[in-house]
Design a protein around this motif. Structure first.
Motif, short mmCIF file in Angstrom:
data_model
loop_
_atom_site.label_atom_id
_atom_site.label_comp_id
_atom_site.label_asym_id
_atom_site.label_seq_id
_atom_site.Cartn_x
_atom_site.Cartn_y
_atom_site.Cartn_z
N ILE A 163 0.85 -1.18 0.00
CA ILE A 163 0.00 0.00 0.00
C ILE A 163 0.89 1.24 0.00
O ILE A 163 1.75 1.40 0.86
N ASP A 164 0.71 2.11 -1.00
CA ASP A 164 1.52 3.33 -1.10
C ASP A 164 0.82 4.51 -0.45
O ASP A 164 1.46 5.42 0.04
N LEU A 165 -0.51 4.48 -0.55
CA LEU A 165 -1.25 5.66 -0.11
C LEU A 165 -2.44 5.25 0.73
O LEU A 165 -3.21 4.37 0.33
N VAL A 166 -2.56 5.87 1.90
CA VAL A 166 -3.76 5.67 2.72
C VAL A 166 -4.55 6.97 2.69
O VAL A 166 -3.99 8.04 2.93
N ILE A 167 -5.80 6.89 2.34
CA ILE A 167 -6.66 8.07 2.38
C ILE A 167 -7.62 7.90 3.55
O ILE A 167 -8.30 6.88 3.67
N ILE A 168 -7.60 8.88 4.43
CA ILE A 168 -8.55 8.86 5.55
C ILE A 168 -9.72 9.74 5.14
O ILE A 168 -9.56 10.94 4.87
N ASN A 169 -10.88 9.13 5.08
CA ASN A 169 -12.06 9.78 4.51
C ASN A 169 -12.82 10.56 5.59
O ASN A 169 -13.51 9.98 6.42
N GLY A 170 -12.64 11.86 5.55
CA GLY A 170 -13.41 12.73 6.43
C GLY A 170 -14.26 13.67 5.60
O GLY A 170 -14.56 14.79 6.00
N VAL A 171 -14.64 13.20 4.41
CA VAL A 171 -15.33 14.06 3.45
C VAL A 171 -16.78 14.32 3.89
O VAL A 171 -17.25 15.45 3.90
N GLU A 172 -17.44 13.24 4.25
CA GLU A 172 -18.83 13.30 4.70
C GLU A 172 -19.68 14.19 3.79
O GLU A 172 -20.14 15.27 4.16
N CYS A 173 -19.86 13.71 2.55
CA CYS A 173 -20.47 14.57 1.54
C CYS A 173 -22.00 14.55 1.56
O CYS A 173 -22.64 15.39 0.93
N GLU A 174 -22.59 13.57 2.23
CA GLU A 174 -24.06 13.53 2.28
C GLU A 174 -24.59 14.75 3.03
O GLU A 174 -24.05 15.12 4.08
N PRO A 175 -25.64 15.35 2.52
CA PRO A 175 -26.25 16.44 3.28
C PRO A 175 -26.71 15.95 4.66
O PRO A 175 -26.89 14.76 4.85
N TYR A 176 -26.87 16.88 5.56
CA TYR A 176 -27.39 16.64 6.92
C TYR A 176 -26.40 15.99 7.88
O TYR A 176 -26.36 16.32 9.05
#
Lengths: 672, 350
Positions: A163-176
């Motif tokens: 694994i070269d890249l870890v993306i931590i997803n804090g995007v939370e794109c859903e409304p509400y």
């Protein structure tokens, strides 16, 4: 990769196609800190894997402690579930599931004792643990992806490739939804600790924490936590991405951060990328350092029908009903209760279903907030859906084929790459529930694929059976052919001997019976014997008659053997496919018979030259004999048995002899 | 209590089909206004007739098909179809012309194919072609721009002409019409002149051209262009089809004009005369009968632009918008089948 790393470090962003900008409405829930709710009295813990990969480790009536595992199991992707509080297992039964289908699933019902006593927890330090120990702790804590998909995290933390890249997803794109937003603001250090565990396990070159630009406080909190953390600051960074739905989708996020697309049907690990949710990072930290299993999570309770919207720590297994009753939920008529966000969440029919590890939001909108679903109208092929589609599909074509139930054609437009984000339905001016059509088409295709697989297996089974039957038949034929060949070989010696023996016996009997007859020359062949017997017959009439009877009997016996033999040889002939031979043989036989008759006639004529009247009668008889062989024998016998006329008897004897010769000939012929 | 079940997503935009159609109709207003200014009230009367007949026809078919009448009428698609046909036919054409055309467009071209969303051909253009082929005299007698004629077609004239109220008067008017009220369109004039051996320069000295592309026509096209740009701004339409038509027509016309300015019509004349702008922004952009993917739409638009040029230049008809659109409509499913975007995670060629 080097240039990509440089670009990652610069925070270069790539364009993700499509997407929409629905009203965010996050401020409804993200204004206050994450609160706790009073302990509920009843919890529903689904144990769906019981019976497949796991067994229950508790039974009805058992008392359990908070954090005690309820299941045991093996298997790589098995995940245990835990008691969310201390209490008693009051039932293990089928219970409505928190799923769009709300189909019942086996669940443990736990009644809380109110003490909330933890089971024994083993806290540890990362340095003391091997990677295998850490993975085992994460697995034992039952940690699943908390972004919604709830995939076992230890699997993603133990990839087959580098694994070269870890993306931590804090995007939370859903409304509400603001659960991750609040978690990042309030628990940034814990999240960073979780990330450092992930870093320890995967040892990637870069870690990117992706946060949408509508959460600046969260981004700042994480950035300051990075500075405080032990992780090398040059390999981890926060990348703020523009707010657009569905940027938080795994494939879309990878595209935005790296410009790469996850190949259709593949997983990100094939690109050397792994994506984890911030909530998962937090849970990993709790599991590894404190030994706490995943029994609670942050859930956004929001919507205008909720009096106290916000983020709450909810135990896994809390029913939706119980959770909503704590936050002044006032349902309207035809109220929708949505699990998840407004774009991808599903509406519940029954609120007596549990909060799960992947449940991040309960949305209870008022009718003014989210209008009731309007009627579907005709598609005008405006193509807005294609513009909005982040997977670059042609939703209107998919819809056209899905509605016509031409699922194979829908599949040819890459239906399987649809992520069901709902952008197409969102922009549709005709209010067509496109995603619903795709779900139906997808499940139909899945069913069809399963049926096809089954049909193929059935076909293989059938063909194998046919082959087996064919093989068995061939083997049988081969065997019978061999047996026939053997029989024929035996016949050459054995049958001939048998016939000869029978003849010898008859001759012996005859010799015994006919005293005064010239001694037979030991019956070398049936021919000579019978001929001689016939010649001898002229001397003693009575003996001759007896001899004739004997001969007739012998003939009958010989004939019986012959017919048997014929049958056998017929079978053999059929198997060896030699009909021409048979015909030839039959012709030969006929010729021989004719010759024999001619001979017999000649003899007869010579013998009975004096009596013309008898001769006539004889002629008729002979003709009869020729015409019907078998009855003629009977007739012969009868006639011969009546000693009316000596001549007649002699003639009969001659005929019988001729026949015997013929039989012998044909027997010879058979042997040839 | 019972909770409402629905499939995700639970939110949607407020831009609905009826709004889209209404906006298209509203964006026609500048063009209609300018057209009425130059060519009289005829267009307004035709509009009124067409819209009335369209709604009645649609309601009747809905009744026969046992469908919800009001829901269908509310989608405003009949309004758009009727408006497009009404502005396309000569303003003083007899009433039965627009009635036949509208009935054909709504009942046969649209509803018999399954209603909105299922028609293969653009209803307005199919009706226009039907009328053009069946009634060529009426369909090619365009009104002379009012700025050029002494026989100003006032309200009375207009009504008498359209409804043929007074047979004698109508005949009288028809007589007048031949003299001055109606005349060929600039494109028609130019085509006839070119076939008679005149050069474009010679032909364009006639008053109808007013020195440029034709009295009134330039401004009518400009008005439709403005309406079209508003639609683009409102995202009622996307730029691909319109852009491709205008660009292709311009390129083709420029090439011809550069080769032989005396026998080929200038690009400005092509773009701002006849129905070019109306077709580019209002007719060809009908999503139902167009290609759907962006690339497909570029091809679709380019095809229309090319066909307009070819038919205008080498064909038998002075204007070619309707034929070009119908021919491209036929190709739209074909284009959609072969021109698909590369889906996420698929390499080119997969």
């Amino acid at each position: 990769m080097l240039t990509l790393l440089e670009q990652l470090d610069k925070g270069t962003l790539w364009r993700s196609p499509g997407g929409i900008h629905p009203p965010e409405l996050k401020s409804l829930s993200n204004q206050s800190t994450i609160a706790s709710l009073p302990l509920q009295s009843r919890f529903v813990i689904p144990v769906p894997l019981v019976g497949q990969q796991a067994t229950l480790s508790v039974k009805v009536g058992d008392s359990v402690l908070k954090g005690q595992p309820l299941t045991e199991g093996a298997g790589f992707i098995y995940l245990p579930v835990h008691a969310p509080t201390s209490g008693t297992v009051v039932a293990i039964e089928q219970h409505g599931s928190n799923h769009a289908s709300s189909l019942p699933v086996l669940s443990c019902i736990i009644e809380a004792d109110g003490l909330d006593t933890w089971c024994e927890l083993t806290s540890s330090k990362i340095e003391q643990l091997s990677k295998a120990d850490i993975l085992a702790k994460i697995k034992q804590a039952g940690i699943a992806g908390m972004g919604g998909a709830a995939f076992p995290s230890h699997v993603k933390l133990n990839p087959a490739s580098e694994i070269d890249l870890v993306i931590i997803n804090g995007v939370e794109c859903e409304p509400y939804i603001s659960a991750d937003d609040r978690l990042m603001r309030e628990f940034s250090d814990e999240i960073l600790t979780g990330i450092s565990i992930i870093h320890h396990l995967l040892n990637p070159q870069r870690i990117i924490i992706a946060i949408e630009d509508n959460k600046p406080e969260a981004a700042r909190a994480i950035e300051s936590a990075i500075r405080r953390s032990s992780l090398p600051n040059d390999m981890i960074r926060v990348t703020v991405i523009p707010t657009k739905y569905p940027s938080g989708g795994e494939k879309q996020l990878i595209q935005i951060i790296t410009g790469k697309e996850v190949p259709s049907g593949a997983i990100p690990a094939q690109l050397g990328i792994v994506v984890h949710n911030v909530g998962t990072a937090y849970a990993i930290q709790e599991a590894v350092l404190q030994g706490k299993p995943l029994i609670e999570r942050v859930v956004t309770l929001t919507g205008e029908s909720i009096g106290k919207p916000g983020n709450y720590w909810l135990r896994i297994g809390t029913t939706v009903e119980d959770a909503l009753s704590q936050v002044s939920f006032q349902p309207e008529s035809s109220q929708k209760v949505i699990v998840g966000g407004p774009m991808m969440g599903f509406a519940l029919a029954d609120l007596n279903v549990p909060i799960l590890k992947g449940t991040n939001c309960l949305l209870t909108p008022s009718q003014a907030e989210i209008a009731p679903d309007p009627d579907e109208k005709a598609c005008i092929r405006c193509g807005e859906c294609a513009v909005a589609c982040p997977a670059l599909l042609l939703p209107q074509q998919l819809f056209w084929h899905a509605k016509a139930e031409e699922y194979d054609k829908a599949a040819s437009f890459n239906l399987k790459d649809c992520i069901e984000c709902g952008c197409c339905s969102y922009v549709c001016p005709s209010d067509i529930p496109l995603v619903e059509y795709y779900r139906v088409a997808k499940s139909a295709l899945k069913n069809a694929a399963e049926e096809k697989l089954q049909a193929e297996q059935a076909k293989i089974r059938f063909e194998t059976r046919l082959q087996r039957l064919e093989d068995e038949k061939n083997a049988r034929e081969e065997k019978s052919k061999q047996a026939a060949a053997k029989r024929q070989a035996n016949m050459k010696s054995g049958d001939k001997d048998a016939v000869a023996a029978a003849m010898a016996r008859i001759a012996a009997k005859k010799a015994q019976a006919a005293e005064g007859i010239t001694a037979d020359p030991a019956a070398t062949t049936p021919d000579t014997t019978t001929t001689k017997a016939a010649i001898d017959a002229t001397s003693a009439k009575k003996t001759a008659v007896n001899a004739a009877i004997e001969r007739a009997k012998a003939k009958k016996a010989a004939l019986a053997t012959q017919s048997q033999k014929d049958n056998q040889s017929d079978v053999a002939t059929v198997t060896t496919d030699m009909p021409v031979d048979t015909i030839d043989r039959a012709n030969d036989k006929k010729a021989q018979i004719a010759a024999a008759i001619a001979r017999a006639k000649a003899k007869k004529a010579a013998l009975a030259s004096d009596s013309s009247a008898t001769n006539d009668v004889d002629g008729v008889q002979t003709r009869d004999t020729v015409n019907e062989v078998n009855p003629a024998i009977e007739m012969d016998t009868t006639i011969a048995a009546i000693p009316v006329d000596d001549k007649k008897a002699r003639i009969a004897a001659a005929v019988a002899k001729a026949k015997a010769k013929k039989l012998a000939n044909s027997a010879k012929q058979e042997e040839l | 209590m019972a909770f409402k079940i629905a499939s995700s997503p639970h939110v949607s935009t407020t831009l609905h089909t009826n709004t889209v159609m209404k906006r298209v109709a509203l964006c026609l207003i500048p063009g209609i206004a300018v057209q009425s200014y130059y060519f009289g009230y005829g267009t307004l009367v035709q509009l009124l007739l067409a819209i009335t007949v369209a709604y009645l026809a649609e309601a009747a078919v809905m009744k026969l098909r046992n469908r919800n009448i009001t829901a269908t009428l509310k989608d405003n698609s009949a309004l758009v179809t009727a408006s497009l046909l009404a502005v396309a036919i000569p303003p003083l054409a007899p009433w039965w012309l627009i009635v036949i055309g509208t009935l054909f467009a709504i009942v046969i071209v649209k509803q018999l194919y399954g209603g909105l969303g299922n028609n293969v051909f653009n209803p307005a253009m199919a009706a226009y072609v039907l009328l053009l082929i069946s009634f060529p005299v009426q369909m090619t007698s365009w009104v002379a721009p009012q700025t050029l004629t002494v026989n100003y077609a006032d309200m009375l004239h207009t009504f008498n002409s359209i409804f043929q109220l007074n047979a004698g008067y109508a005949a009288d008017f028809f007589h007048l019409a031949i003299d001055g009220t109606t005349m060929a369109t600039p494109l028609d004039t130019l085509k006839t002149d070119l076939s008679m051996g005149l050069t474009t320069t010679e032909s364009m000295t006639k008053t109808i051209f007013s020195g440029s592309v034709g009295e009134g026509w330039f401004w009518v096209n400009m008005a439709y262009l403005v309406g079209g740009l508003v639609m683009l701004k409102l995202k009622v339409i996307r730029w691909h089809i319109s852009g491709a038509i205008v660009l292709t027509l311009f390129v083709c016309a420029s090439i011809g004009f550069l080769i032989s300015p005396d026998t080929f019509v200038s690009p400005i004349m092509h773009l701002f005369s006849g129905g070019t702008m109306l077709a580019a922004f209002f007719i060809a952009t009908d999503p139902v009968t167009a290609a759907t993917s962006p690339r497909g739409r570029l091809i679709f638009g380019a095809m229309i632009g090319l066909l307009i040029y070819l038919i205008r230049t080498f064909g038998g008809y002075p204007d070619a918008v309707a034929f070009a659109v119908l021919l491209a409509n036929m190709c739209a499913p074909f284009i959609d089948y072969y021109v698909r975007p590369r889906s996420y995670g698929h390499r080119v060629g997969n």
